[in-house]
Design a protein around this motif. Structure first.
Motif, mmCIF file in Angstrom:
data_model
loop_
_atom_site.group_PDB
_atom_site.id
_atom_site.type_symbol
_atom_site.label_atom_id
_atom_site.label_comp_id
_atom_site.label_asym_id
_atom_site.label_seq_id
_atom_site.Cartn_x
_atom_site.Cartn_y
_atom_site.Cartn_z
ATOM 1 N N THR A 258 0.824 -1.213 0.000
ATOM 2 C CA THR A 258 0.000 0.000 0.000
ATOM 3 C C THR A 258 0.853 1.255 0.000
ATOM 4 O O THR A 258 1.811 1.373 0.756
ATOM 5 C CB THR A 258 -0.912 -0.008 1.234
ATOM 6 O OG1 THR A 258 -1.592 -1.254 1.281
ATOM 7 C CG2 THR A 258 -1.920 1.120 1.179
ATOM 8 N N VAL A 259 0.488 2.201 -0.870
ATOM 9 C CA VAL A 259 1.183 3.487 -0.904
ATOM 10 C C VAL A 259 0.953 4.232 0.410
ATOM 11 O O VAL A 259 0.038 3.916 1.177
ATOM 12 C CB VAL A 259 0.706 4.344 -2.096
ATOM 13 C CG1 VAL A 259 0.849 3.580 -3.404
ATOM 14 C CG2 VAL A 259 -0.738 4.803 -1.909
ATOM 15 N N GLY A 260 1.793 5.213 0.682
ATOM 16 C CA GLY A 260 1.652 6.010 1.895
ATOM 17 C C GLY A 260 0.682 7.172 1.713
ATOM 18 O O GLY A 260 -0.016 7.281 0.715
ATOM 19 N N ASN A 261 0.665 8.027 2.709
ATOM 20 C CA ASN A 261 -0.145 9.250 2.673
ATOM 21 C C ASN A 261 -1.617 8.966 2.412
ATOM 22 O O ASN A 261 -2.249 9.581 1.559
ATOM 23 C CB ASN A 261 0.399 10.227 1.611
ATOM 24 C CG ASN A 261 -0.158 11.633 1.776
ATOM 25 O OD1 ASN A 261 -0.390 12.094 2.891
ATOM 26 N ND2 ASN A 261 -0.360 12.323 0.664
ATOM 27 N N GLY A 262 -2.166 8.004 3.172
ATOM 28 C CA GLY A 262 -3.590 7.710 3.062
ATOM 29 C C GLY A 262 -3.925 6.651 2.056
ATOM 30 O O GLY A 262 -5.069 6.590 1.584
ATOM 31 N N GLY A 263 -2.965 5.771 1.728
ATOM 32 C CA GLY A 263 -3.239 4.685 0.798
ATOM 33 C C GLY A 263 -4.187 3.651 1.366
ATOM 34 O O GLY A 263 -4.701 2.812 0.637
#
Length: 328
Positions: A258-263
Motif C-alpha cells: 500500500t502506498v503512503g499518505n492515506g493509501g
C-alpha cells in the motif's frame, strides 16, 4: 498495449483497449494465455486485433479482472504505510528493523480475485473494512534465482490492485503470530486492464522506480495520494526476491504493498489515534486511480451469514497427565 478481459453479449472475451474502444483478439485466448505466450507474441496478437478493425465501445462491455493469477504475492514496500499501520494494529511507533532487511511479502488468495466495478462483500464478522491502494507487476516469464538486472525481462506488465482488509479480524488473528489470513483472503481487486511494461518505460526514473501518481477516494472524497516512486524497492528487486529459492511463473502477481499518505484507512487511524475516517460501510464506492494504469472501482455490499463453528476443545491437563501415566 492494454489487454482486457470483458463480457459482451454474454460472452467472455479477451481484447485490446485503444482509446474508448476494445478490439477482440482472434481465437479468444485468455489474457493468462497471452501472458504465458510471451510479450512479443502477445503484442503481435494485439496488433492483429487492432488491424482487423472490429471493435465495440468500452461503455457497452463489462470489464472483468484482466487475468486469473496462479499466485498472488503482496509486498509491503512503502515505509510510511508500515509506520502508520503498525501504530494502528499494535500501538507501536516506528518501523521494525526487519522491514529494512528485505522486501517482505505474504501470499494471498488467488481464488478471491475481483474485477472492475464488481461488488466486494464485507467478510463475516468484520466491523473495520479497509481498502489498500497498490500497483501490481504481472510476471511474464518463468524463472528461479533471478537477478535484479534479469528481472526486467520477467515482468510482462502492470495493473492496479486493491488489497481489501478486514482490520479487526486481521488484528486478532495476527496475535497468534500467523496471518493475516481471513483478514485478507476474501477479496483482491485487480484491473481495469493489464498494461504492458513498455508503456511505463517513459515514467521510470534513474533508479528504476515508476514515477506514477496514485490516488484513492471513497464516495467521491479523496482519502489518499502518493507517488509510486516512493517505494523502498523496485519491482525488479521484488521479482528477484520472490524467485529466490523457488520459482515465479507467468501470471503470478507481485503487489507493491500500500502506498503512503492515506493509501489505506488503517494508516490514517494509526496517525490520528482513532478510527477516522470511519471504516468502510455497505454502499461505499472505493475508486483507485493510477497514472497510465487507469481507474479501478468497487462497491461494498453486505456480508453473508456463515455456518457456526464448534468452540475450541481446550487442553484438559488432568486428562493429559492421566494419559501419560497410562503410557508408562
Amino acid at each position: 498495449m492494454k489487454f482486457v478481459t470483458y463480457l459482451h453479449e454474454d460472452v467472455e472475451q479477451s481484447g485490446v483497449v485503444s482509446g474508448s474502444r476494445v478490439f477482440p483478439i482472434a481465437g479468444n485466448p485468455s489474457v493468462l494465455d497471452l501472458v504465458t505466450s510471451g510479450l512479443d507474441s502477445a503484442l503481435h496478437a494485439g496488433d492483429s486485433a487492432l488491424s482487423m478493425g472490429k471493435s465495440v465501445a468500452l461503455e457497452r462491455v463489462s470489464l472483468r479482472a484482466p487475468l486469473q493469477p496462479p499466485t498472488v504475492r503482496d509486498f509491503v514496500a512503502f515505509e510510511e504505510h508500515v509506520e502508520g499501520v503498525r501504530r494502528s494494529i499494535d500501538g507501536q511507533a516506528g518501523v521494525v528493523e526487519a522491514w529494512y532487511e528485505a522486501p517482505r511479502f505474504y501470499f494471498t488468495n488467488p481464488y478471491a480475485i475481483v474485477g472492475p466495478d464488481e461488488q466486494v462483500r464485507v467478510p463475516y464478522g468484520c466491523a473495520a473494512l479497509d481498502f489498500e491502494l497498490e500497483v501490481a507487476a504481472v510476471i511474464g516469464r518463468s524463472g528461479s534465482g533471478i537477478t535484479v538486472k534479469e528481472a526486467t525481462d520477467h515482468i510482462f506488465g502492470y495493473t492496479i490492485l486493491n488489497d481489501w482488509s478486514a482490520r479487526d479480524l486481521q488484528s486478532r488473528e495476527m496475535q497468534v503470530n500467523l496471518g493475516p489470513s481471513k483478514g485478507k483472503d476474501f477479496a483482491t481487486s485487480i484491473g481495469p486492464w493489464l498494461v504492458t511494461a513498455d508503456e511505463l518505460d517513459p515514467y521510470r526514473d534513474s533508479e528504476g522506480f515508476l514515477d506514477l501518481e496514485c490516488t484513492v477516494g471513497v464516495n467521491g472524497v479523496e482519502v489518499g495520494r502518493d507517488m509510486l516512486s516512493n517505494m523502498g524497492w523496485t519491482f525488479e528487486t521484488m521479482t528477484a526476491y520472490a524467485s529466490r529459492d523457488t520459482w515465479v511463473h507467468p501470471g503470478d502477481i507481485l503487489g507493491s504493498g500500500t502506498v503512503g499518505n492515506g493509501g489505506c484507512l488503517a494508516e490514517l487511524w494509526g496517525r490520528n489515534g482513532e478510527r477516522t475516517p470511519a471504516p468502510l460501510r455497505v454502499g461505499d464506492r472505493v475508486v483507485l486511480s493510477v497514472d497510465v494504469l487507469g481507474t479501478l472501482a468497487n462497491t461494498v455490499v453486505a456480508e453473508l451469514p456463515a455456518p457456526a463453528l464448534p468452540p475450541v476443545r481446550r487442553r484438559d491437563h488432568a486428562r493429559a497427565r492421566a494419559s501419560l501415566r497410562a503410557a508408562r
